[in-house]
Scaffold this active site. Structure first.
Site, PDB file in Angstrom:
ATOM      1  N   HIS A   8       0.825  -1.211   0.000  1.00  0.00           N
ATOM      2  CA  HIS A   8       0.000   0.000   0.000  1.00  0.00           C
ATOM      3  C   HIS A   8       0.862   1.266   0.000  1.00  0.00           C
ATOM      4  O   HIS A   8       2.038   1.258   0.365  1.00  0.00           O
ATOM      5  CB  HIS A   8      -0.937   0.009   1.212  1.00  0.00           C
ATOM      6  CG  HIS A   8      -0.213   0.028   2.523  1.00  0.00           C
ATOM      7  ND1 HIS A   8       0.324   1.179   3.067  1.00  0.00           N
ATOM      8  CD2 HIS A   8       0.080  -0.965   3.389  1.00  0.00           C
ATOM      9  CE1 HIS A   8       0.902   0.910   4.210  1.00  0.00           C
ATOM     10  NE2 HIS A   8       0.780  -0.403   4.434  1.00  0.00           N
ATOM     11  N   GLU A  79      -1.856  -7.192   7.038  1.00  0.00           N
ATOM     12  CA  GLU A  79      -0.549  -7.089   7.673  1.00  0.00           C
ATOM     13  C   GLU A  79      -0.529  -7.990   8.901  1.00  0.00           C
ATOM     14  O   GLU A  79      -1.599  -8.373   9.414  1.00  0.00           O
ATOM     15  CB  GLU A  79      -0.292  -5.626   8.072  1.00  0.00           C
ATOM     16  CG  GLU A  79       1.032  -5.365   8.755  1.00  0.00           C
ATOM     17  CD  GLU A  79       2.243  -5.715   7.920  1.00  0.00           C
ATOM     18  OE1 GLU A  79       2.575  -6.916   7.845  1.00  0.00           O
ATOM     19  OE2 GLU A  79       2.878  -4.801   7.367  1.00  0.00           O
TER      20      GLU A  79
END
Length: 188
Positions: A8, A79
């Site tokens: 990201h 994550e």
């Protein structure tokens, strides 16, 4: 199959140097520009499928980079969960403890172990392998992308040996039961 795995863009917590894990934080203006750069790099590639972590920063990156595609979200792409340290400054943990956490995970803080993250990565890899797709984009996070690289390489690479900037792109290939790393691109 060719798989483009994209970290990201810069998030608010990245800019503030805070632990993030599973927190739903937005992209900064720089992060939006990072995502646009990734979109420019990916322009002209036809994707059979676009996946994203279900966390806000990854979804925003995917939507900015590839706005013309439907995005399928998955918690498998999140994550690593850093537990109770999420939202705290990175330097709130001594360097030796940070190094140990990067090696074994964050179970000590109520988060995930490195083994749990690895299992999520392998589960997603199996899903890709059975999907019979040609070209795929996957928007995720630094820990996930590094974990995928480690799994493909069959070893845990020292964290400092791989630069994984915001919107880094790892390109991997899967053919005849074998995963290979094709290339690694840091756009910022």
């Amino acid at each position: 199959m060719r798989v483009y795995i994209i970290r990201h863009g810069e998030s608010d917590n990245n800019a503030k140097k805070l632990w993030t894990g599973w927190l739903g934080v937005p992209l900064t203006e720089k992060g939006i520009n990072d995502a646009k750069k990734a979109g420019e790099f990916l322009r002209g590639i036809e994707f059979d499928k676009v996946y994203s972590s279900d966390l806000r920063r990854a979804i925003e990156t995917a939507g900015t980079a590839l706005p013309e595609y439907a995005i399928e979200t998955s918690p498998l792409l999140r994550e690593i969960n850093v537990g109770s340290i999420a939202g705290n400054p990175i330097d709130s943990i001594e360097p030796a403890a940070r190094q140990k956490a990067s090696e074994i995970g964050y179970a000590l803080y109520g988060g995930e172990s490195k083994a749990q993250l690895s299992e999520r990565i392998r589960t997603f890899k199996r899903e890709l392998e059975s999907a019979e797709l040609g070209t795929v984009a996957v928007f995720c996070h630094a820990g996930w992308l590094r974990g995928f690289l480690d799994d493909v390489m069959g070893t845990v690479l020292p964290r400092g040996s791989v630069i994984c900037s915001n919107c880094a792109i790892g390109v991997f290939e899967y053919e005849k039961g074998i995963w290979k790393m094709h290339s690694w691109i840091n756009l910022t």
